[in-house]
Design a protein around this motif. Structure first.
Motif, PDB file in Angstrom:
ATOM      1  N   ASP A   1       1.174  -1.229  -0.060  1.00 49.36           N
ATOM      2  CA  ASP A   1       0.135   0.097  -0.070  1.00 49.36           C
ATOM      3  C   ASP A   1       1.016   1.441  -0.008  1.00 49.36           C
ATOM      4  OD1 ASP A   1      -2.547  -1.370  -0.231  1.00 49.36           O
ATOM      5  OD2 ASP A   1      -2.637  -1.018   2.258  1.00 49.36           O
ATOM      6  N   ASP A   2       1.333   1.327  -0.633  1.00 50.93           N
ATOM      7  CA  ASP A   2       3.235   2.698   0.082  1.00 50.93           C
ATOM      8  C   ASP A   2       3.122   2.742  -1.240  1.00 50.93           C
ATOM      9  OD1 ASP A   2       4.514   4.415   0.832  1.00 50.93           O
ATOM     10  OD2 ASP A   2       6.086   3.233   2.087  1.00 50.93           O
ATOM     11  N   GLU A   3       2.038   3.770  -1.741  1.00 44.47           N
ATOM     12  CA  GLU A   3       2.402   3.946  -2.803  1.00 44.47           C
ATOM     13  C   GLU A   3       3.608   4.802  -3.683  1.00 44.47           C
ATOM     14  OE1 GLU A   3      -2.123   5.532  -4.122  1.00 44.47           O
ATOM     15  OE2 GLU A   3      -2.564   3.417  -3.689  1.00 44.47           O
ATOM     16  N   ASP A   4       3.462   5.748  -2.713  1.00 42.94           N
ATOM     17  CA  ASP A   4       4.199   7.009  -2.783  1.00 42.94           C
ATOM     18  C   ASP A   4       6.307   5.963  -2.695  1.00 42.94           C
ATOM     19  OD1 ASP A   4       2.935   8.728  -2.305  1.00 42.94           O
ATOM     20  OD2 ASP A   4       3.327   9.147  -0.702  1.00 42.94           O
ATOM     21  N   GLU A  46       5.983   4.649  -6.257  1.00 40.48           N
ATOM     22  CA  GLU A  46       6.666   5.887  -7.465  1.00 40.48           C
ATOM     23  C   GLU A  46       8.678   6.289  -7.337  1.00 40.48           C
ATOM     24  OE1 GLU A  46       4.442   9.466  -7.038  1.00 40.48           O
ATOM     25  OE2 GLU A  46       3.067   8.066  -8.450  1.00 40.48           O
TER      26      GLU A  46
END
Lengths: 124, 166
Positions: free
Chosen positions: A97-100, A103
């Motif tokens: 869930d850590d999309e940052d 990215e």
């Protein structure tokens, strides 16, 4: 050349650079006020390693946090790795869930000419 | 959640980060939001630490004292990370231009700008160039709120409010 083994602190990551195995690991947090001081020896080591690399190099980046002062140093480190002609992969780990963080890996992938593998894990 | 005002040392920054991390871990916020708030706070404190500067009549030159104020607050909409620090008049216009520019960009353009500054941007000795503000805007996902208040004929008080919605 000697391997690098550095224990992590609340502001700097754990580092294991093992030449004989072609394993380069950076894990934990990288949020120091002055990153150059921390990364300079690592970048120098890679420059040296790139001259006679192991036949396969696995770079494991498993960071929970890193600041923008570190991000430039990490880029410089990756750029030194581009000199390696043998097989090389950068494994970019990010927490579920850590999309940052995913990215952030994609940002480097867009700039650096080395194959990236994005790997989702449960907890860093 | 936290209010701090005064001179900043590395030890104090560590304590502030540690305190906020504990509070975030205890909160109901999900991992993604917790990490955003922590990351933004790291960058904001870094900015205060490196970019506080004041001119004084007596010394005829600018003096750098890492100091400022920081507030981390949480309400129904989400988190606010607010900082305030002194800067000299000469830094106002370039900082304002940067902030106005960043606020015009959408998510995709911010990503491109980040990659561009990361790859080609000049790295200052202090370690960041304008990457910090771009990163703050990216992580926040909201427009940056800011203000400049003149203190005397040489100095300004710069305030920044960064929001992270739940």
């Amino acid at each position: 050349m000697e391997d690098i083994r550095i224990e992590g602190t609340p502001k700097t990551p754990t580092v294991n650079f093992i030449k004989a195995e072609g394993i380069l690991e950076i894990k934990g947090r990288s949020i120091p006020e002055n990153s150059i001081e921390f990364y300079k020896p690592l970048i120098d080591w890679i420059e040296d390693y790139a001259r006679t690399p192991h036949n396969a190099t696995n770079v494991n980046i498993q960071l929970e946090y890193f600041n923008t002062s570190s991000s430039k140093c990490i880029l410089d480190l990756f750029k030194k790795l581009e000199a390696i002609n043998n097989s090389i992969t950068i494994n970019w780990y990010y927490e579920e869930d850590d999309e940052d963080m995913l990215e952030a890996g994609e940002d480097y992938d867009a700039i650096i000419n080395i194959p990236f593998k994005m790997i989702e894990i449960e907890e860093i | 959640m936290l209010l701090f005002k005064g001179e900043l040392t590395e030890d104090l920054i560590n304590s502030i980060l540690h305190a906020i991390e504990l509070k975030l871990t205890d909160s109901d916020a999900n991992l993604k939001i917790r990490k955003k708030v922590f990351n933004i706070l790291v960058e904001c404190l870094q900015n205060l630490y490196h970019h506080t500067e004041m001119n004084s009549d007596q010394e005829q030159q600018s003096k750098e004292v890492p100091s400022g104020m920081v507030i981390v607050a949480n309400d129904d909409d989400g988190y606010s990370i607010m900082t305030g620090n002194f800067i000299t008049n000469d830094s106002v216009s370039s900082l304002k231009t940067k902030l106005e520019y960043i606020n015009k960009l959408d998510r995709e353009d911010l990503k491109k700008m980040y990659q561009n500054v990361l790859n080609n941007g000049e790295m200052t000795l202090k370690g960041g160039g304008s990457l910090g503000l771009i990163e703050i805007a990216r992580k926040s996902g909201k427009k940056l709120e800011y203000g400049f208040a003149p203190i005397d004929n040489m100095n300004n008080f710069f305030s920044l409010n960064v929001k992270v919605n739940h």
